[in-house]
Design a protein around this motif. Structure first.
Motif, PDB file in Angstrom:
ATOM      1  N   ARG A  57      13.214  -4.407  -6.847  1.00 45.40           N
ATOM      2  CA  ARG A  57      14.418  -5.022  -7.412  1.00 45.40           C
ATOM      3  C   ARG A  57      15.692  -4.348  -6.914  1.00 45.40           C
ATOM      4  O   ARG A  57      16.634  -5.020  -6.501  1.00 45.40           O
ATOM      5  N   GLU A  58      15.741  -3.030  -6.932  1.00 49.34           N
ATOM      6  CA  GLU A  58      16.981  -2.321  -6.651  1.00 49.34           C
ATOM      7  C   GLU A  58      17.157  -1.899  -5.193  1.00 49.34           C
ATOM      8  O   GLU A  58      18.265  -1.667  -4.752  1.00 49.34           O
ATOM      9  N   ALA A  59      16.050  -1.761  -4.456  1.00 50.87           N
ATOM     10  CA  ALA A  59      16.173  -1.206  -3.108  1.00 50.87           C
ATOM     11  C   ALA A  59      15.570  -2.097  -2.027  1.00 50.87           C
ATOM     12  O   ALA A  59      15.593  -1.735  -0.858  1.00 50.87           O
ATOM     13  N   GLY A  60      15.011  -3.226  -2.400  1.00 44.02           N
ATOM     14  CA  GLY A  60      14.476  -4.140  -1.400  1.00 44.02           C
ATOM     15  C   GLY A  60      13.231  -3.652  -0.686  1.00 44.02           C
ATOM     16  O   GLY A  60      12.921  -4.108   0.408  1.00 44.02           O
ATOM     17  N   VAL A  61      12.503  -2.701  -1.292  1.00 47.03           N
ATOM     18  CA  VAL A  61      11.260  -2.230  -0.693  1.00 47.03           C
ATOM     19  C   VAL A  61      10.259  -3.385  -0.740  1.00 47.03           C
ATOM     20  O   VAL A  61      10.150  -4.095  -1.729  1.00 47.03           O
ATOM     21  N   THR A  62       9.539  -3.591   0.347  1.00 45.72           N
ATOM     22  CA  THR A  62       8.636  -4.735   0.435  1.00 45.72           C
ATOM     23  C   THR A  62       7.295  -4.457  -0.226  1.00 45.72           C
ATOM     24  O   THR A  62       6.885  -3.296  -0.381  1.00 45.72           O
ATOM     25  N   HIS A  63       6.623  -5.522  -0.579  1.00 47.29           N
ATOM     26  CA  HIS A  63       5.279  -5.424  -1.156  1.00 47.29           C
ATOM     27  C   HIS A  63       4.343  -4.700  -0.190  1.00 47.29           C
ATOM     28  O   HIS A  63       3.527  -3.874  -0.606  1.00 47.29           O
ATOM     29  N   GLU A  64       4.476  -4.979   1.093  1.00 46.23           N
ATOM     30  CA  GLU A  64       3.618  -4.359   2.101  1.00 46.23           C
ATOM     31  C   GLU A  64       3.817  -2.846   2.142  1.00 46.23           C
ATOM     32  O   GLU A  64       2.854  -2.092   2.230  1.00 46.23           O
ATOM     33  N   GLN A  65       5.070  -2.391   2.091  1.00 44.05           N
ATOM     34  CA  GLN A  65       5.351  -0.952   2.092  1.00 44.05           C
ATOM     35  C   GLN A  65       4.703  -0.281   0.879  1.00 44.05           C
ATOM     36  O   GLN A  65       4.104   0.792   0.997  1.00 44.05           O
ATOM     37  N   LEU A  66       4.833  -0.901  -0.263  1.00 45.31           N
ATOM     38  CA  LEU A  66       4.266  -0.341  -1.485  1.00 45.31           C
ATOM     39  C   LEU A  66       2.747  -0.341  -1.431  1.00 45.31           C
ATOM     40  O   LEU A  66       2.100   0.643  -1.791  1.00 45.31           O
ATOM     41  N   HIS A  67       2.174  -1.424  -0.960  1.00 39.42           N
ATOM     42  CA  HIS A  67       0.712  -1.535  -0.871  1.00 39.42           C
ATOM     43  C   HIS A  67       0.136  -0.487   0.083  1.00 39.42           C
ATOM     44  O   HIS A  67      -0.893   0.121  -0.210  1.00 39.42           O
ATOM     45  N   GLU A  68       0.810  -0.268   1.209  1.00 40.97           N
ATOM     46  CA  GLU A  68       0.337   0.698   2.207  1.00 40.97           C
ATOM     47  C   GLU A  68       0.277   2.120   1.653  1.00 40.97           C
ATOM     48  O   GLU A  68      -0.556   2.914   2.067  1.00 40.97           O
ATOM     49  N   ARG A  69       1.146   2.439   0.718  1.00 42.12           N
ATOM     50  CA  ARG A  69       1.231   3.813   0.217  1.00 42.12           C
ATOM     51  C   ARG A  69       0.501   4.038  -1.109  1.00 42.12           C
ATOM     52  O   ARG A  69       0.373   5.174  -1.569  1.00 42.12           O
ATOM     53  N   PHE A  70       0.013   2.972  -1.711  1.00 41.76           N
ATOM     54  CA  PHE A  70      -0.610   3.099  -3.031  1.00 41.76           C
ATOM     55  C   PHE A  70      -1.840   4.002  -3.015  1.00 41.76           C
ATOM     56  O   PHE A  70      -2.010   4.848  -3.905  1.00 41.76           O
ATOM     57  N   ALA A  71      -2.711   3.886  -2.037  1.00 42.35           N
ATOM     58  CA  ALA A  71      -3.930   4.705  -1.983  1.00 42.35           C
ATOM     59  C   ALA A  71      -3.584   6.193  -1.888  1.00 42.35           C
ATOM     60  O   ALA A  71      -4.203   7.029  -2.563  1.00 42.35           O
ATOM     61  N   ALA A  72      -2.591   6.529  -1.090  1.00 40.25           N
ATOM     62  CA  ALA A  72      -2.172   7.933  -0.971  1.00 40.25           C
ATOM     63  C   ALA A  72      -1.622   8.431  -2.311  1.00 40.25           C
ATOM     64  O   ALA A  72      -1.914   9.550  -2.745  1.00 40.25           O
ATOM     65  N   TYR A  73      -0.840   7.592  -2.986  1.00 40.11           N
ATOM     66  CA  TYR A  73      -0.311   7.942  -4.311  1.00 40.11           C
ATOM     67  C   TYR A  73      -1.457   8.204  -5.280  1.00 40.11           C
ATOM     68  O   TYR A  73      -1.452   9.202  -6.011  1.00 40.11           O
ATOM     69  N   GLU A  74      -2.451   7.334  -5.291  1.00 47.67           N
ATOM     70  CA  GLU A  74      -3.601   7.483  -6.199  1.00 47.67           C
ATOM     71  C   GLU A  74      -4.362   8.783  -5.944  1.00 47.67           C
ATOM     72  O   GLU A  74      -4.943   9.350  -6.859  1.00 47.67           O
ATOM     73  N   ARG A  75      -4.363   9.247  -4.701  1.00 42.53           N
ATOM     74  CA  ARG A  75      -5.025  10.516  -4.366  1.00 42.53           C
ATOM     75  C   ARG A  75      -4.172  11.723  -4.756  1.00 42.53           C
ATOM     76  O   ARG A  75      -4.581  12.867  -4.571  1.00 42.53           O
ATOM     77  N   GLY A  76      -2.960  11.481  -5.251  1.00 49.49           N
ATOM     78  CA  GLY A  76      -2.079  12.568  -5.659  1.00 49.49           C
ATOM     79  C   GLY A  76      -1.127  13.029  -4.583  1.00 49.49           C
ATOM     80  O   GLY A  76      -0.418  14.028  -4.752  1.00 49.49           O
ATOM     81  N   GLU A  77      -1.090  12.298  -3.469  1.00 55.64           N
ATOM     82  CA  GLU A  77      -0.172  12.663  -2.386  1.00 55.64           C
ATOM     83  C   GLU A  77       1.235  12.149  -2.686  1.00 55.64           C
ATOM     84  O   GLU A  77       1.413  11.126  -3.336  1.00 55.64           O
ATOM     85  N   GLU A  78       2.211  12.866  -2.198  1.00 51.85           N
ATOM     86  CA  GLU A  78       3.589  12.429  -2.310  1.00 51.85           C
ATOM     87  C   GLU A  78       3.817  11.329  -1.280  1.00 51.85           C
ATOM     88  O   GLU A  78       3.458  11.498  -0.119  1.00 51.85           O
ATOM     89  N   VAL A  79       4.398  10.220  -1.695  1.00 51.44           N
ATOM     90  CA  VAL A  79       4.676   9.125  -0.762  1.00 51.44           C
ATOM     91  C   VAL A  79       6.184   8.877  -0.731  1.00 51.44           C
ATOM     92  O   VAL A  79       6.884   9.110  -1.713  1.00 51.44           O
ATOM     93  N   SER A  80       6.676   8.422   0.424  1.00 47.22           N
ATOM     94  CA  SER A  80       8.115   8.191   0.543  1.00 47.22           C
ATOM     95  C   SER A  80       8.397   6.823   1.148  1.00 47.22           C
ATOM     96  O   SER A  80       7.572   6.250   1.856  1.00 47.22           O
ATOM     97  N   PHE A  81       9.583   6.335   0.837  1.00 44.18           N
ATOM     98  CA  PHE A  81      10.042   5.030   1.304  1.00 44.18           C
ATOM     99  C   PHE A  81      11.468   5.172   1.805  1.00 44.18           C
ATOM    100  O   PHE A  81      12.334   5.633   1.051  1.00 44.18           O
TER     101      PHE A  81
END
Length: 107
Positions: A57-81
């Motif tokens: 909503r606020e930064a225009g991050v795409t669904h694809e960007q978020l989807h690509e980083r979700f698995a790393a987030y779930e593993r406890g890794e820091e993810v950036s956009f």
């Protein structure tokens, strides 16, 4: 004038001292300016889904960007956009302090 920034998300653990074996998780969201300084304190959200809604909503991050980083987030890794924000309003709407990009210190 657009603002270049980076959103950093990390899965954090919170433990209830009364039930130390029952762990709960939350998403910690920080926004960094071009120099790597935080805009205010990190914002704590219930889960990655809330981060998704906010960044789309606020930064225009795409669904694809978020989807690509979700698995790393779930593993406890820091993810950036990488972000390109239109103004300080987008930072304010995310619940962070926008003045940091002007060289001001964190409050």
């Amino acid at each position: 004038m657009s603002i270049q920034a980076t959103a950093v998300v990390k899965k954090e653990t919170k433990v209830d001292p009364k039930k130390p074996n029952d762990k709960a998780y939350y998403a910690s969201l920080s926004v960094l300016n071009e120099d790597g300084k935080e805009y205010g304190l990190p914002r704590h959200l219930d889960d990655f889904r809330e981060v998704v809604v906010l960044l789309r909503r606020e930064a225009g991050v795409t669904h694809e960007q978020l989807h690509e980083r979700f698995a790393a987030y779930e593993r406890g890794e820091e993810v950036s956009f990488p972000l390109t924000l239109d103004s300080d309003d987008a930072i304010s709407k995310s619940g962070l302090t926008p003045r940091q990009h002007d060289g001001g210190d964190r409050v």
